[in-house]
Design an enzyme around this catalytic site. Structure first.
Site, PDB file in Angstrom:
ATOM      1  CG  ASN A 121    -108.855  53.093 -35.662  1.00  0.00           C
ATOM      2  OD1 ASN A 121    -108.078  53.339 -36.568  1.00  0.00           O
ATOM      3  ND2 ASN A 121    -108.528  53.263 -34.402  1.00  0.00           N
ATOM      4  CB  CYS A 165    -104.933  52.132 -29.639  1.00  0.00           C
ATOM      5  SG  CYS A 165    -106.314  51.141 -30.194  1.00  0.00           S
TER       6      CYS A 165
HETATM    7  N1  PMP Z   1    -106.658  47.724 -35.924  1.00  0.00           N
HETATM    8  C1  PMP Z   1    -107.627  48.645 -35.799  1.00  0.00           C
HETATM    9  C2  PMP Z   1    -108.120  49.366 -37.025  1.00  0.00           C
HETATM   10  C3  PMP Z   1    -108.172  48.936 -34.538  1.00  0.00           C
HETATM   11  O1  PMP Z   1    -109.129  49.869 -34.409  1.00  0.00           O
HETATM   12  C4  PMP Z   1    -107.694  48.237 -33.401  1.00  0.00           C
HETATM   13  C5  PMP Z   1    -108.233  48.542 -32.026  1.00  0.00           C
HETATM   14  N2  PMP Z   1    -109.577  48.174 -31.879  1.00  0.00           N
HETATM   15  C6  PMP Z   1    -106.688  47.272 -33.584  1.00  0.00           C
HETATM   16  C7  PMP Z   1    -106.188  47.060 -34.864  1.00  0.00           C
HETATM   17  C8  PMP Z   1    -106.118  46.503 -32.431  1.00  0.00           C
HETATM   18  O2  PMP Z   1    -107.061  45.647 -31.903  1.00  0.00           O
HETATM   19  P1  PMP Z   1    -106.833  44.902 -30.506  1.00  0.00           P
HETATM   20  O3  PMP Z   1    -106.693  46.002 -29.488  1.00  0.00           O
HETATM   21  O4  PMP Z   1    -108.037  44.064 -30.378  1.00  0.00           O
HETATM   22  O5  PMP Z   1    -105.599  44.092 -30.594  1.00  0.00           O
END
Ligand code: PMP
Length: 392
Positions: free
Chosen positions: A156, A330
């Site tokens: 990501n 994140c």
């Molecule tokens: N895995 C990946 C590769 C992410 O980019 C993300 C954040 N979009 C997540 C997990 C966690 O997703 P969420 O915040 O929807 O729980």
């Protein structure tokens, strides 16, 4: 996307995507006249069950899976928790070793730390300089004690795509399960559970232009998990709690749209990405591309600019109405350099000099034009102020 309210150029699709208006339309009735709890035994409950199961079938079709293999969750973090903790606890009699990569999303990294506290042993495999995990290197870390391998389909952050079909083939028949976090790849690359022998796969709704706070875990038939959330036994006992019906309906609508539009959208975005990369590398001196030159997500451009900090660059672009990112949303509020870039061998100052631009469904060529009008001048100005930069 240039928002009509602010004229802001949005190049941070990896952090959040707008919900497609067709998805909003599909969700709307489920907040009001088609409300209901699928667990209720009356007509309103029956209709909620119908909507839930219809959505499950649509999400399953998106992954070329069967509806029974789909567990709805609150997002990819929860899917990852259920996959890793649920699998490790349920299968610990077969072994206590889990393999992940150094490139994983923060949720996987922190789940791995938690598993270590529970007594599991975790091996973290490093990538090469482009962020690619070699299937052979991964295989070499698998021992008789290994029960699970977890690899993200794509990063990501730097957009590098992993050879998941080769990794899955390599593990086939070894008795070791494969979990894949497909959040960054879904909707951009084909994710086909009939073609690739993955056992567990996490997806999230917002990454395909559905609402935030909904996701799913694909659990291949025959794979056994322990529940991580205890309660009323919804979702085959694996994820208790009343399902988010409007959210699930939205995710299913988003999956249907993604399945139909993905191939054309990916070609359009990849061409725009290539133009952005070409123009940045040729118009900004001492700039470099992070991640793999070809095995990368169609929407991802990730650069390193010598002698300046990504944060200063982000703030200067923000002043010009351009929204970008320095890495994973994140963890973007910490001052730590990106673990992904460090694992690819970048020095701390190089990782700090990096910037992520991600395109999406509503991106236009004019967004790239605007970046190219502004970015070279901003980099030049910041370098003029930087004691770190020496022009070559
Ligand atoms: N895995 C990946 C590769 C992410 O980019 C993300 C954040 N979009 C997540 C997990 C966690 O997703 P969420 O915040 O929807 O729980």
């Amino acid at each position: 996307m240039v928002s009509s309210q602010t004229d802001e150029v949005y190049l941070d699709y990896q952090s959040a995507r707008p919900v497609d208006h067709r998805v909003v339309e599909a969700m709307q009735p489920y907040f009001t006249e088609r409300f209901g709890n699928p667990a209720s035994l009356h007509g309103v409950g029956d209709r909620a069950t119908e909507a839930l199961e219809d959505s499950r079938a649509k999400v399953a079709a998106f992954l070329n899976a069967t509806p029974r293999e789909i567990i709805f969750t609150s997002g990819a973090t929860e899917s990852n928790n259920l996959a890793l903790i649920g699998f490790a606890r349920r299968n610990k009699r077969s072994g206590n070793h889990v393999v992940i990569t150094e490139m994983e999303h923060i949720s996987i990294l922190n789940i791995a730390k938690y598993l270590e506290q529970e007594g599991f042993r975790v091996t973290r495999v490093p990538p090469d300089q482009y962020g690619r995990i070699s299937p052979e290197r991964l295989r070499a870390r698998v021992t008789d004690e290994t029960i699970l391998v977890s690899v993200g389909w794509a990063s990501n952050e730097i957009g590098t795509v992993q050879a998941i079909p080769a990794i899955a083939e390599m593990l086939r028949g070894t008795g070791v399960a494969l979990h894949v976090d497909a959040v960054a790849a879904e909707g951009q690359l084909p994710v086909d559970m009939a073609a690739v022998p993955v056992d567990l796969l996490s997806i999230s709704s917002n990454d395909i232009y559905g609402p935030q706070g909904v996701g799913a875990l694909y659990v291949r038939k025959g794979v056994r998990l322990a529940a991580v959330t205890m309660g009323g036994g919804q979702e085959r006992g694996l994820r208790s709690g009343t399902e988010n019906l409007p959210g699930v309906v939205g995710m299913a609508a988003a999956a249907g749209i993604a399945a139909g539009e993905m191939s054309a959208e990916s070609v359009r975005l990849a061409a725009m990405r290539d133009r952005l990369i070409r123009e940045v590398l040729s118009n900004v001196p001492d700039s470099h591309l992070n991640g793999h030159p070809t095995e990368r997500l169609p929407n991802n451009a990730h650069f390193r600019f010598e002698g300046i900090e990504g944060e200063s660059l982000l703030l200067s672009l923000r002043d010009e109405g351009i929204a970008v990112s320095t890495g994973s949303a994140c963890s973007s509020k910490t001052l730590e350099p990106s673990h992904t870039l460090i694992s690819c061998g970048l020095l701390h100052e190089e990782a700090h000099g990096s910037l992520e631009l991600t395109l999406g469904r509503f991106s236009r060529e004019s967004d790239v034009d605007r970046v190219m009008q502004v970015l070279p001048g901003v980099v030049k100005r910041l370098r003029g102020l930087s004691p770190l930069y020496r022009a070559k």
